[in-house]
Scaffold this motif. Sequence first.
Motif, PDB file in Angstrom:
ATOM      1  N   TYR A   5     -35.558  34.465 -35.577  1.00 46.79           N
ATOM      2  CA  TYR A   5     -36.186  35.418 -36.522  1.00 46.79           C
ATOM      3  C   TYR A   5     -37.458  34.577 -36.992  1.00 46.79           C
ATOM      4  O   TYR A   5     -37.094  33.412 -37.675  1.00 46.79           O
ATOM      5  CB  TYR A   5     -35.115  35.760 -37.667  1.00 46.79           C
ATOM      6  CG  TYR A   5     -35.599  36.650 -38.789  1.00 46.79           C
ATOM      7  CD1 TYR A   5     -36.068  38.050 -38.676  1.00 46.79           C
ATOM      8  CD2 TYR A   5     -35.940  35.778 -39.936  1.00 46.79           C
ATOM      9  CE1 TYR A   5     -36.496  38.622 -39.567  1.00 46.79           C
ATOM     10  CE2 TYR A   5     -36.615  36.790 -41.087  1.00 46.79           C
ATOM     11  CZ  TYR A   5     -36.855  38.007 -40.887  1.00 46.79           C
ATOM     12  OH  TYR A   5     -37.451  38.965 -41.763  1.00 46.79           O
ATOM     13  N   ALA A   6     -38.375  35.073 -37.081  1.00 51.84           N
ATOM     14  CA  ALA A   6     -39.671  34.694 -37.785  1.00 51.84           C
ATOM     15  C   ALA A   6     -40.332  35.764 -38.805  1.00 51.84           C
ATOM     16  O   ALA A   6     -40.238  36.658 -38.328  1.00 51.84           O
ATOM     17  CB  ALA A   6     -40.630  34.398 -36.784  1.00 51.84           C
ATOM     18  N   ARG A   7     -40.824  34.903 -39.930  1.00 50.46           N
ATOM     19  CA  ARG A   7     -41.466  35.756 -40.824  1.00 50.46           C
ATOM     20  C   ARG A   7     -42.651  35.185 -41.845  1.00 50.46           C
ATOM     21  O   ARG A   7     -42.260  33.899 -41.982  1.00 50.46           O
ATOM     22  CB  ARG A   7     -40.360  36.354 -41.994  1.00 50.46           C
ATOM     23  CG  ARG A   7     -40.826  37.197 -42.857  1.00 50.46           C
ATOM     24  CD  ARG A   7     -39.633  37.354 -44.250  1.00 50.46           C
ATOM     25  NE  ARG A   7     -39.407  36.107 -44.739  1.00 50.46           N
ATOM     26  CZ  ARG A   7     -40.328  35.460 -45.769  1.00 50.46           C
ATOM     27  NH1 ARG A   7     -41.575  35.876 -46.023  1.00 50.46           N
ATOM     28  NH2 ARG A   7     -39.870  34.422 -46.245  1.00 50.46           N
ATOM     29  N   VAL A   8     -43.546  35.700 -41.895  1.00 44.99           N
ATOM     30  CA  VAL A   8     -44.486  35.342 -42.974  1.00 44.99           C
ATOM     31  C   VAL A   8     -44.786  36.626 -43.958  1.00 44.99           C
ATOM     32  O   VAL A   8     -44.224  37.641 -43.619  1.00 44.99           O
ATOM     33  CB  VAL A   8     -45.893  35.224 -42.218  1.00 44.99           C
ATOM     34  CG1 VAL A   8     -45.888  33.996 -41.185  1.00 44.99           C
ATOM     35  CG2 VAL A   8     -46.504  36.283 -41.429  1.00 44.99           C
ATOM     36  N   SER A   9     -45.283  36.157 -44.960  1.00 44.89           N
ATOM     37  CA  SER A   9     -45.291  37.177 -46.165  1.00 44.89           C
ATOM     38  C   SER A   9     -46.343  38.096 -46.032  1.00 44.89           C
ATOM     39  O   SER A   9     -46.361  39.132 -46.560  1.00 44.89           O
ATOM     40  CB  SER A   9     -45.352  36.191 -47.385  1.00 44.89           C
ATOM     41  OG  SER A   9     -44.282  35.446 -47.393  1.00 44.89           O
ATOM     42  N   THR A  10     -47.606  37.786 -45.519  1.00 48.92           N
ATOM     43  CA  THR A  10     -48.679  38.649 -45.517  1.00 48.92           C
ATOM     44  C   THR A  10     -49.234  38.924 -44.228  1.00 48.92           C
ATOM     45  O   THR A  10     -49.002  37.868 -43.359  1.00 48.92           O
ATOM     46  CB  THR A  10     -49.911  37.974 -46.528  1.00 48.92           C
ATOM     47  OG1 THR A  10     -50.145  36.834 -45.849  1.00 48.92           O
ATOM     48  CG2 THR A  10     -49.483  37.716 -47.905  1.00 48.92           C
ATOM     49  N   ALA A  11     -49.652  39.980 -44.084  1.00 53.42           N
ATOM     50  CA  ALA A  11     -50.649  40.471 -42.652  1.00 53.42           C
ATOM     51  C   ALA A  11     -51.589  39.418 -42.296  1.00 53.42           C
ATOM     52  O   ALA A  11     -51.622  39.197 -40.970  1.00 53.42           O
ATOM     53  CB  ALA A  11     -51.091  41.615 -42.742  1.00 53.42           C
ATOM     54  N   ASP A  12     -52.280  38.496 -43.134  1.00 54.52           N
ATOM     55  CA  ASP A  12     -53.293  37.689 -42.651  1.00 54.52           C
ATOM     56  C   ASP A  12     -52.497  36.202 -42.119  1.00 54.52           C
ATOM     57  O   ASP A  12     -53.650  35.559 -41.651  1.00 54.52           O
ATOM     58  CB  ASP A  12     -54.226  37.770 -43.809  1.00 54.52           C
ATOM     59  CG  ASP A  12     -53.775  37.179 -44.956  1.00 54.52           C
ATOM     60  OD1 ASP A  12     -52.787  37.236 -45.416  1.00 54.52           O
ATOM     61  OD2 ASP A  12     -54.678  36.373 -45.674  1.00 54.52           O
ATOM     62  N   GLN A  13     -51.225  36.246 -42.289  1.00 51.50           N
ATOM     63  CA  GLN A  13     -50.739  34.865 -41.849  1.00 51.50           C
ATOM     64  C   GLN A  13     -50.387  34.978 -40.575  1.00 51.50           C
ATOM     65  O   GLN A  13     -50.130  36.031 -40.041  1.00 51.50           O
ATOM     66  CB  GLN A  13     -49.707  34.445 -42.732  1.00 51.50           C
ATOM     67  CG  GLN A  13     -50.076  34.206 -44.468  1.00 51.50           C
ATOM     68  CD  GLN A  13     -48.700  33.901 -45.054  1.00 51.50           C
ATOM     69  OE1 GLN A  13     -47.797  34.702 -44.928  1.00 51.50           O
ATOM     70  NE2 GLN A  13     -48.873  32.930 -46.073  1.00 51.50           N
ATOM     71  N   SER A  14     -50.321  33.966 -39.907  1.00 54.93           N
ATOM     72  CA  SER A  14     -49.808  33.830 -38.271  1.00 54.93           C
ATOM     73  C   SER A  14     -48.217  33.285 -38.299  1.00 54.93           C
ATOM     74  O   SER A  14     -47.909  32.544 -38.979  1.00 54.93           O
ATOM     75  CB  SER A  14     -50.849  32.834 -37.516  1.00 54.93           C
ATOM     76  OG  SER A  14     -50.217  32.777 -36.117  1.00 54.93           O
TER      77      SER A  14
END
Length: 189
Positions: A5-14
């Motif tokens: 499971y991978a997650r970033v907080s905002t759409a502009d993060q990779s």
Amino acid sequence: MKIGYARVSTADQSLSVQEDALNSAGVERLYSEKDSGGKWQRKELHRMLDALRPGDTLIVYKLDRLARSQKQLQDIAHMLKSGDIELVSISEQLDTRTPMGKAMFGMIGIMAELERDMIRERTTAGLASARARGRKGGRPKADPAKVKKALALYDSKEYSVPQITEETGISKALLYKELNKRKQSGVGS
């Protein structure tokens, strides 16, 4: 099965750093999303949790990718433990498949519980102290005159909700709460 499971907080993060690390760890199925960790209602998180089966291993890059609050982390840890699912965090080098990893995860849970208990204790003491000085807890009541004015402005249909809240100083939430109360009681329109 190894599930990642991978997650970033905002759409502009990779997601690429996390996904590369998870793939290097041998993940067979990967769930990724761009959404706030503070939210419990995350689509891919729940899809991943639903896909886990006894004997599986959940692998995350860091524990904060899984949950941003101790409460959420505790809830997920309880689900994993009761489902006979192991947890591996690459960055924290936490692996509940090992005795040391199980102990460390247990310590994290104990520390989270201690933190919750201490917060509860401080809150209770603070409220008792305030009551002893004659203060009541909770939010101050809204000025009935301001609420009445806000409802009148709303009924006039000449003002938008942001204009009403700015003019009267009451919150949008309070305005809607009062409108709902009125609607349920059958008063006004």
